[in-house]
Design a protein around this motif. Structure first.
Motif, PDB file in Angstrom:
ATOM      1  N   ARG A 186      46.990   3.490  34.547  1.00  0.00           N
ATOM      2  CA  ARG A 186      46.458   3.398  33.186  1.00  0.00           C
ATOM      3  C   ARG A 186      44.988   2.975  33.199  1.00  0.00           C
ATOM      4  O   ARG A 186      44.155   3.553  32.508  1.00  0.00           O
ATOM      5  N   ARG A 187      44.644   1.971  34.014  1.00  0.00           N
ATOM      6  CA  ARG A 187      43.255   1.508  34.084  1.00  0.00           C
ATOM      7  C   ARG A 187      42.340   2.587  34.648  1.00  0.00           C
ATOM      8  O   ARG A 187      41.210   2.769  34.174  1.00  0.00           O
ATOM      9  N   GLN A 190      41.631   5.121  31.960  1.00  0.00           N
ATOM     10  CA  GLN A 190      40.667   4.593  30.992  1.00  0.00           C
ATOM     11  C   GLN A 190      39.249   4.609  31.552  1.00  0.00           C
ATOM     12  O   GLN A 190      38.303   4.986  30.857  1.00  0.00           O
ATOM     13  N   ARG A 194      36.257   7.007  30.041  1.00  0.00           N
ATOM     14  CA  ARG A 194      35.053   6.369  29.481  1.00  0.00           C
ATOM     15  C   ARG A 194      33.802   6.839  30.194  1.00  0.00           C
ATOM     16  O   ARG A 194      32.767   7.079  29.567  1.00  0.00           O
ATOM     17  N   GLU A 200      39.716   7.727  23.541  1.00  0.00           N
ATOM     18  CA  GLU A 200      41.150   7.978  23.411  1.00  0.00           C
ATOM     19  C   GLU A 200      41.554   8.031  21.938  1.00  0.00           C
ATOM     20  O   GLU A 200      41.117   7.203  21.136  1.00  0.00           O
ATOM     21  N   TYR A 218      48.464  11.746  26.507  1.00  0.00           N
ATOM     22  CA  TYR A 218      47.238  11.289  25.865  1.00  0.00           C
ATOM     23  C   TYR A 218      46.427  12.459  25.333  1.00  0.00           C
ATOM     24  O   TYR A 218      46.529  13.588  25.840  1.00  0.00           O
TER      25      TYR A 218
END
Length: 249
Positions: A186-187, A190, A194, A200, A218
């Motif tokens: 998940r990190r 992200q 970014r 998101e 997503y």
């Protein structure tokens, strides 16, 4: 290797269906949905309802049997697909597919590292779609991320998807099944999104499909205004479809 795969890169891409418009409207609806190889008897009826609402469709785990393709061709879309492998029994192609009311001007794909045991790659499909009343197309990236591996192959998978938009300055939509079922995945997702200038899309209530308590599907955007978003609960797949109403900024 347990599953047959396309013989060469030229055999990976497939196209069928008919576009219903010359260009995608500046304000449009997108649906992203993992079809779970169209196993469920309610899949066709669920897809038909979603196709009535969506101008753009991102599908993963598409098992393109003759019956499934006929259902897909009944929607007002031009379809492009990237084949990962062929089913053992029926020899049906399985992979990702992007459907749109307008035909893309360019389509490319990127293959991730192979899944262990089955030794099949996951596919990422990128499409440049013309948009009405603007010279700048929309870049749509449809991802089915690698699953049963360590963190490094997953990271490489995400970077390969991000590389498809590095030199593109226009609006971008990135979506699909990212298999982000733990905190580290998940990190990474992200961080990579970014770094690519993507944001998101949030869903409320958030009834996205989860694995180990974390959502796996997503939608990300750049240069697009989010007008509305939602998740449709269904029994026609093991994933709930994501929907968003977007506008070219």
């Amino acid at each position: 290797m347990l599953y047959k795969q396309p013989r060469c890169s030229a055999d990976v891409l497939v196209a069928h269906g008919r576009p219903s418009k010359p260009a995608l409207p500046r304000r449009f609806t997108v649906c992203s949905w993992n079809w779970q190889k169209c196993k469920h008897k309610d899949w066709a009826a669920e897809f038909a309802q979603l196709a009535q609402a969506a101008d753009l469709f991102l599908a993963q785990e598409v098992r393109r049997s003759s019956a499934v393709q006929a259902t897909m061709d009944g929607a007002p879309y031009h379809w492009d697909g990237a084949i990962s492998f062929f089913s053992l029994k029926e020899k049906n192609p399985i992979g990702v597919a992007t459907g749109c009311v307008a035909k893309p001007t360019q389509v490319t794909f990127a293959a991730a590292a192979r899944e262990p045991v089955l030794r099949v790659p996951k596919m990422t499909l990128a499409s440049l779609i013309p948009v009405e009343n603007t010279p700048q197309p929309l870049l749509v990236i449809n991802v089915h991320a690698i699953n049963f591996t360590g963190l490094k192959p997953f990271e490489n998978n995400l970077h390969r998807a991000a590389e498809l938009l590095l030199d593109f300055n226009g609006p971008v939509l990135l979506g699909g099944d990212f298999n982000s079922w733990n905190a580290k995945r998940r990190r990474l997702l992200q961080c990579v999104s970014r770094a690519a200038g993507l944001r998101e899309i949030a869903f409320e209530p958030d009834v996205r499909t989860r694995c180990l308590g974390r959502p796996v599907d997503y939608l990300f955007v750049r240069g697009l205004k989010v007008l509305a978003s939602g998740v449709r609960v269904t029994r026609a797949s093991d994933h709930n479809p994501l929907l968003a109403r977007l506008e070219i900024a």
